[in-house]
Design a protein around this motif. Structure first.
Motif, PDB file in Angstrom:
ATOM      1  N   ARG A  94       0.818  -1.213   0.000  1.00  0.00           N
ATOM      2  CA  ARG A  94       0.000   0.000   0.000  1.00  0.00           C
ATOM      3  C   ARG A  94       0.855   1.267   0.000  1.00  0.00           C
ATOM      4  N   ASN A  95       0.479   2.208  -0.868  1.00  0.00           N
ATOM      5  CA  ASN A  95       1.112   3.529  -0.902  1.00  0.00           C
ATOM      6  C   ASN A  95       0.184   4.605  -0.346  1.00  0.00           C
ATOM      7  N   VAL A  96      -1.112   4.374  -0.520  1.00  0.00           N
ATOM      8  CA  VAL A  96      -2.137   5.350  -0.140  1.00  0.00           C
ATOM      9  C   VAL A  96      -3.235   4.572   0.582  1.00  0.00           C
ATOM     10  N   ALA A  97      -3.813   5.167   1.638  1.00  0.00           N
ATOM     11  CA  ALA A  97      -4.866   4.452   2.376  1.00  0.00           C
ATOM     12  C   ALA A  97      -6.122   4.321   1.527  1.00  0.00           C
ATOM     13  N   ALA A  98      -6.657   3.098   1.471  1.00  0.00           N
ATOM     14  CA  ALA A  98      -7.927   2.834   0.775  1.00  0.00           C
ATOM     15  C   ALA A  98      -8.467   1.527   1.333  1.00  0.00           C
ATOM     16  N   LEU A 105      -8.139   1.781  10.157  1.00  0.00           N
ATOM     17  CA  LEU A 105      -7.434   2.831  10.897  1.00  0.00           C
ATOM     18  C   LEU A 105      -8.197   4.154  10.911  1.00  0.00           C
ATOM     19  N   GLY A 106      -9.394   4.178  10.354  1.00  0.00           N
ATOM     20  CA  GLY A 106     -10.203   5.407  10.363  1.00  0.00           C
ATOM     21  C   GLY A 106      -9.573   6.527   9.550  1.00  0.00           C
ATOM     22  N   LEU A 107      -8.953   6.161   8.432  1.00  0.00           N
ATOM     23  CA  LEU A 107      -8.305   7.165   7.577  1.00  0.00           C
ATOM     24  C   LEU A 107      -9.209   7.488   6.394  1.00  0.00           C
ATOM     25  N   ALA A 108      -9.153   8.729   5.942  1.00  0.00           N
ATOM     26  CA  ALA A 108      -9.891   9.071   4.721  1.00  0.00           C
ATOM     27  C   ALA A 108      -9.217   8.358   3.565  1.00  0.00           C
ATOM     28  N   GLU A 109     -10.006   7.787   2.641  1.00  0.00           N
ATOM     29  CA  GLU A 109      -9.423   7.169   1.454  1.00  0.00           C
ATOM     30  C   GLU A 109      -8.650   8.230   0.698  1.00  0.00           C
ATOM     31  N   VAL A 169       1.767   7.079 -17.373  1.00  0.00           N
ATOM     32  CA  VAL A 169       0.479   7.062 -18.092  1.00  0.00           C
ATOM     33  C   VAL A 169      -0.616   7.668 -17.198  1.00  0.00           C
ATOM     34  N   ASN A 170      -0.167   8.523 -16.270  1.00  0.00           N
ATOM     35  CA  ASN A 170      -1.063   9.304 -15.399  1.00  0.00           C
ATOM     36  C   ASN A 170      -1.972   8.437 -14.517  1.00  0.00           C
ATOM     37  N   ILE A 171      -1.403   7.336 -14.028  1.00  0.00           N
ATOM     38  CA  ILE A 171      -2.148   6.484 -13.081  1.00  0.00           C
ATOM     39  C   ILE A 171      -1.383   6.450 -11.762  1.00  0.00           C
ATOM     40  N   GLU A 172      -2.151   6.631 -10.657  1.00  0.00           N
ATOM     41  CA  GLU A 172      -1.547   6.513  -9.333  1.00  0.00           C
ATOM     42  C   GLU A 172      -1.814   5.103  -8.808  1.00  0.00           C
ATOM     43  N   LEU A 173      -0.734   4.429  -8.379  1.00  0.00           N
ATOM     44  CA  LEU A 173      -0.855   3.073  -7.829  1.00  0.00           C
ATOM     45  C   LEU A 173      -1.128   3.195  -6.330  1.00  0.00           C
ATOM     46  N   ILE A 174      -2.359   2.908  -5.955  1.00  0.00           N
ATOM     47  CA  ILE A 174      -2.795   3.073  -4.558  1.00  0.00           C
ATOM     48  C   ILE A 174      -2.356   1.883  -3.717  1.00  0.00           C
ATOM     49  N   ASP A 175      -2.745   0.681  -4.160  1.00  0.00           N
ATOM     50  CA  ASP A 175      -2.362  -0.556  -3.458  1.00  0.00           C
ATOM     51  C   ASP A 175      -2.540  -1.738  -4.412  1.00  0.00           C
ATOM     52  N   PHE A 176      -2.052  -2.886  -4.010  1.00  0.00           N
ATOM     53  CA  PHE A 176      -2.227  -4.089  -4.837  1.00  0.00           C
ATOM     54  C   PHE A 176      -1.944  -5.343  -4.027  1.00  0.00           C
ATOM     55  N   ARG A 200      -5.433  -1.252  -7.017  1.00  0.00           N
ATOM     56  CA  ARG A 200      -6.231  -0.018  -7.099  1.00  0.00           C
ATOM     57  C   ARG A 200      -5.450   0.971  -7.960  1.00  0.00           C
ATOM     58  N   PHE A 201      -6.062   1.337  -9.081  1.00  0.00           N
ATOM     59  CA  PHE A 201      -5.483   2.298 -10.014  1.00  0.00           C
ATOM     60  C   PHE A 201      -6.384   3.535 -10.013  1.00  0.00           C
ATOM     61  N   TRP A 202      -5.841   4.712  -9.698  1.00  0.00           N
ATOM     62  CA  TRP A 202      -6.631   5.947  -9.771  1.00  0.00           C
ATOM     63  C   TRP A 202      -6.028   6.845 -10.852  1.00  0.00           C
ATOM     64  N   ASP A 203      -6.894   7.487 -11.617  1.00  0.00           N
ATOM     65  CA  ASP A 203      -6.379   8.498 -12.535  1.00  0.00           C
ATOM     66  C   ASP A 203      -5.669   9.548 -11.681  1.00  0.00           C
ATOM     67  N   ALA A 204      -4.436   9.883 -12.047  1.00  0.00           N
ATOM     68  CA  ALA A 204      -3.621  10.752 -11.183  1.00  0.00           C
ATOM     69  C   ALA A 204      -4.158  12.178 -11.125  1.00  0.00           C
ATOM     70  N   THR A 205      -4.921  12.594 -12.137  1.00  0.00           N
ATOM     71  CA  THR A 205      -5.450  13.964 -12.151  1.00  0.00           C
ATOM     72  C   THR A 205      -6.835  14.030 -11.508  1.00  0.00           C
ATOM     73  N   THR A 206      -7.730  13.149 -11.973  1.00  0.00           N
ATOM     74  CA  THR A 206      -9.130  13.249 -11.515  1.00  0.00           C
ATOM     75  C   THR A 206      -9.418  12.356 -10.310  1.00  0.00           C
ATOM     76  N   HIS A 207      -8.493  11.445  -9.998  1.00  0.00           N
ATOM     77  CA  HIS A 207      -8.671  10.428  -8.936  1.00  0.00           C
ATOM     78  C   HIS A 207      -9.805   9.455  -9.240  1.00  0.00           C
TER      79      HIS A 207
END
Ligand code: ADP
Ligand code: UDP
Length: 236
Positions: A94-98, A105-109, A169-176, A200-207
């Motif tokens: 994991r790089n970003v909480a989701a 852990l009660g974290l915002a995604e 390619v403007n994708i943020e790698l959240i977790d896998f 979890r792949f999020w568009d890096a600009t629009t999320h």
């Protein structure tokens, strides 16, 4: 290479014997499941996309020094892989909480983690894949200390490579999630798949979410999201 009888049918793939006892054929289905099989559906052409995406990424990871089970893609949905004995762990990076971490852990995604986190779950559907730590893994003999070190090292190599590669390619790698297996000669290799089903792949600009969360959370547009990943990664 002859495709012989089916050895296993899972939630997303079927596995077949071949004329070579060291090789199997995996056949990717369009079936989608979530919440340990409670939610079921179909994502049109998912099997084709996951087969292509997994093989593309595994080929690149081999070049980066991560050994994988990949041998040869033989059709849209089928790939020859080395038969391994699967280490019964889901390795989550994991790089970003989701997802479950955000909840636990009660974290915002979307909260960026201070450093990369590795978690292990024991692969057992009847127990709901419970989270375990290094002590459980060693105590249960699921891997040795050296094997576990290698698994963690390879998992971080996968994360470093994929994070950089996807950023282009403007994708943020959240977790896998990764799975590893052992070849008959005792070598640890990356197995199973790396796809929008397992990352979890999020568009890096629009999320915007470009992965299985669209199906899990009834967001709609899952077919287009999978197609978008194929297009950004393979230009197809
Ligand atoms: P599940 O078993 O969770 O429903 P799948 O539908 O993806 O998952 O089934 C594929 C099965 O094949 C999984 O149990 C996975 O651990 C296993 N597997 C993946 N790669 C290999 C391999 N190279 N050799 C043997 N088994 C593998
Ligand atoms: N994941 C997976 N298979 C599983 C559980 C998780 O591929 O059985 C992946 C999931 O797609 C995500 C990451 O692992 O990219 C972390 O998942 P999480 O623990 O947040 O679980 P979830 O929210 O999916 O229940």
């Amino acid at each position: 290479m002859q495709k012989l009888e089916q050895i296993y049918e899972g939630k997303a793939k079927k596995v077949f014997k071949t004329s070579d006892p060291e090789l199997v054929i995996v056949d990717y289905k369009d079936d989608a499941t979530a919440f340990n099989g409670e939610k079921k559906g179909t994502i049109h052409n998912k099997g084709i996309i996951n087969n292509r995406v997994t093989n593309h990424l595994m080929k690149m990871l081999e070049k980066e020094g991560v050994p994988t089970h990949f041998v040869k893609e033989i059709s849209d949905r089928e790939t020859i892989v080395k038969k391994v004995s699967i280490i019964p762990l889901e390795v989550i990076v994991r790089n970003v909480a989701a997802g479950s971490l955000a909840k636990r852990l009660g974290l915002a995604e979307g909260t960026k983690l201070g450093r990369t986190v590795i978690e292990y779950c024991y692969k057992d559907d009847s127990l709901g894949d419970p989270m375990v730590n290094e002590y459980h893994i060693l105590a249960m003999g699921w891997a040795t200390e050296d094997e576990l070190k290698l698994i963690a090292k390879y998992s971080l190599m996968v994360n470093n490579f994929l994070t950089r590669y996807l950023k282009d390619v403007n994708i943020e790698l959240i977790d896998f999630k990764l799975e590893f297996g052992k070849t008959p000669d005792g070598k640890i290799v990356l197995a199973d798949e790396i796809s929008p089903d397992t990352c979890r792949f999020w568009d890096a600009t629009t999320h915007e979410k470009l992965d299985k969360d669209r199906f899990r959370r009834d967001l709609g547009g899952e077919e287009d999201a999978y197609k978008e990943i194929l297009k950004r990664l393979l230009g197809e």
